[in-house]
Design a protein around this motif. Sequence first.
Motif, PDB file in Angstrom:
ATOM      1  N   ASP A 183      -5.440  14.101  -2.590  1.00 19.95           N
ATOM      2  CA  ASP A 183      -5.851  15.722  -1.921  1.00 19.95           C
ATOM      3  C   ASP A 183      -5.331  17.055  -1.728  1.00 19.95           C
ATOM      4  O   ASP A 183      -5.851  17.797  -1.294  1.00 19.95           O
ATOM      5  CB  ASP A 183      -5.678  15.145  -0.619  1.00 19.95           C
ATOM      6  CG  ASP A 183      -5.798  13.320   0.216  1.00 19.95           C
ATOM      7  OD1 ASP A 183      -7.014  12.725  -0.240  1.00 19.95           O
ATOM      8  OD2 ASP A 183      -5.566  12.973   1.039  1.00 19.95           O
ATOM      9  N   GLY A 206       1.226  -1.470   0.207  1.00 25.41           N
ATOM     10  CA  GLY A 206       0.104   0.242  -0.175  1.00 25.41           C
ATOM     11  C   GLY A 206       1.311   1.251  -0.992  1.00 25.41           C
ATOM     12  O   GLY A 206      -0.174   2.447   0.059  1.00 25.41           O
ATOM     13  N   ASN A 207       2.153   1.127  -0.011  1.00 25.37           N
ATOM     14  CA  ASN A 207       3.047   2.153  -0.081  1.00 25.37           C
ATOM     15  C   ASN A 207       2.310   3.550  -1.043  1.00 25.37           C
ATOM     16  O   ASN A 207       2.489   4.432  -1.050  1.00 25.37           O
ATOM     17  CB  ASN A 207       4.423   2.007   0.284  1.00 25.37           C
ATOM     18  CG  ASN A 207       5.150   1.950   1.751  1.00 25.37           C
ATOM     19  OD1 ASN A 207       4.757   1.675   2.253  1.00 25.37           O
ATOM     20  ND2 ASN A 207       6.749   1.341   1.266  1.00 25.37           N
ATOM     21  N   ILE A 208       2.112   2.809  -2.633  1.00 25.79           N
ATOM     22  CA  ILE A 208       2.704   3.636  -3.393  1.00 25.79           C
ATOM     23  C   ILE A 208       0.775   4.445  -3.152  1.00 25.79           C
ATOM     24  O   ILE A 208       0.538   5.514  -3.824  1.00 25.79           O
ATOM     25  CB  ILE A 208       2.535   3.138  -5.137  1.00 25.79           C
ATOM     26  CG1 ILE A 208       3.614   2.260  -4.914  1.00 25.79           C
ATOM     27  CG2 ILE A 208       2.279   3.858  -5.928  1.00 25.79           C
ATOM     28  CD1 ILE A 208       4.081   1.714  -6.117  1.00 25.79           C
ATOM     29  N   TYR A 209      -0.421   2.849  -2.949  1.00 31.92           N
ATOM     30  CA  TYR A 209      -1.584   3.742  -2.831  1.00 31.92           C
ATOM     31  C   TYR A 209      -1.117   5.139  -1.676  1.00 31.92           C
ATOM     32  O   TYR A 209      -2.584   6.063  -2.421  1.00 31.92           O
ATOM     33  CB  TYR A 209      -2.598   2.876  -2.335  1.00 31.92           C
ATOM     34  CG  TYR A 209      -3.854   2.700  -1.914  1.00 31.92           C
ATOM     35  CD1 TYR A 209      -4.428   3.498  -2.635  1.00 31.92           C
ATOM     36  CD2 TYR A 209      -3.802   3.067  -0.461  1.00 31.92           C
ATOM     37  CE1 TYR A 209      -6.040   3.202  -2.454  1.00 31.92           C
ATOM     38  CE2 TYR A 209      -4.891   3.393   0.820  1.00 31.92           C
ATOM     39  CZ  TYR A 209      -6.281   3.927  -0.843  1.00 31.92           C
ATOM     40  OH  TYR A 209      -6.918   3.705  -0.098  1.00 31.92           O
ATOM     41  N   ARG A 210      -1.054   4.845  -1.143  1.00 31.89           N
ATOM     42  CA  ARG A 210      -1.054   6.046   0.123  1.00 31.89           C
ATOM     43  C   ARG A 210      -0.166   7.043  -0.214  1.00 31.89           C
ATOM     44  O   ARG A 210      -0.554   8.399   0.790  1.00 31.89           O
ATOM     45  CB  ARG A 210      -0.112   5.532   1.289  1.00 31.89           C
ATOM     46  CG  ARG A 210      -1.785   4.093   2.276  1.00 31.89           C
ATOM     47  CD  ARG A 210      -0.210   3.881   3.697  1.00 31.89           C
ATOM     48  NE  ARG A 210       0.626   3.173   3.566  1.00 31.89           N
ATOM     49  CZ  ARG A 210       0.882   1.895   3.686  1.00 31.89           C
ATOM     50  NH1 ARG A 210      -0.312   1.337   4.036  1.00 31.89           N
ATOM     51  NH2 ARG A 210       1.877   1.129   3.517  1.00 31.89           N
ATOM     52  N   ALA A 235      -0.038   7.978  -3.373  1.00 31.93           N
ATOM     53  CA  ALA A 235      -0.725   8.567  -4.266  1.00 31.93           C
ATOM     54  C   ALA A 235      -2.109   9.794  -3.723  1.00 31.93           C
ATOM     55  O   ALA A 235      -2.609  10.664  -4.309  1.00 31.93           O
ATOM     56  CB  ALA A 235      -1.081   7.920  -4.984  1.00 31.93           C
ATOM     57  N   GLY A 236      -2.295   9.031  -2.429  1.00 30.59           N
ATOM     58  CA  GLY A 236      -3.322   9.165  -2.299  1.00 30.59           C
ATOM     59  C   GLY A 236      -3.361  10.874  -1.288  1.00 30.59           C
ATOM     60  O   GLY A 236      -3.975  11.807  -1.311  1.00 30.59           O
ATOM     61  N   LYS A 237      -2.034  11.205  -0.324  1.00 30.83           N
ATOM     62  CA  LYS A 237      -1.711  12.535  -0.062  1.00 30.83           C
ATOM     63  C   LYS A 237      -1.575  13.577  -1.549  1.00 30.83           C
ATOM     64  O   LYS A 237      -2.264  14.174  -1.415  1.00 30.83           O
ATOM     65  CB  LYS A 237      -0.300  12.138   0.519  1.00 30.83           C
ATOM     66  CG  LYS A 237      -0.668  11.356   1.814  1.00 30.83           C
ATOM     67  CD  LYS A 237      -1.371  12.079   3.095  1.00 30.83           C
ATOM     68  CE  LYS A 237      -0.725  12.714   3.321  1.00 30.83           C
ATOM     69  NZ  LYS A 237      -1.346  13.792   4.857  1.00 30.83           N
TER      70      LYS A 237
END
Length: 199
Positions: free
Chosen positions: A116, A105-109, A111-113
């Motif tokens: 936002d 989930g590193n990339i997911y997190r 990318a989410g930041k």
Amino acid sequence: MHTYIVTVTAADRVGIVHAVTGSISDQGGNIIELSQTVLRGYFTIILAAAFPEVIDPRALRDAIVARGERFDLKVAVLPDEGHHVDPVPGGDRFILTVLGQDSPGNIYRIAGKLADRGVNIVDLHARSDGPNFRLIMEAFLPPQVKPAELRSDLEQFGAGLGMEVFVQHEDIFLATNEPRPVRVGSSRNPEGSDVVVPH
């Protein structure tokens, strides 16, 4: 000029770039942008090619497949409709680097930041090597997002996950990383001048 987007995927073999670009040249096209990589033994390329006349995308696809028959290429050709919308009008390009511990989930997190804050990712490369994770991306920051604030936000976010985050404006990154010619020893070419190679 009429522009088309070409994507090609295949098991990696020597000569694929030559075959693909040769097909486009044979059809009278000029490559104006290209990105290519090899990932887990698979070759992938995406490029934009401009042609003086309208062409049939299927005909171009068939020409690329035929010339690269021995590579078993998977090819798609799409007309570039020209309806480009800038996701981040007036934004500046920055280079973001992330180093640290690998976890799902590193990339997911990350990318989410960025999403936002309205940051648009335009190029990204990430790799896990055992327990280590590294990522580098090019991204456009909206004018209202201050780089220092984004850096502080990402550093706090990364600290909890065992990651270091670096944010550099593209101009600074290029000034410190752009290849420059260097002289190698006293080697000389047939004309007698020093040999110069990039580094």
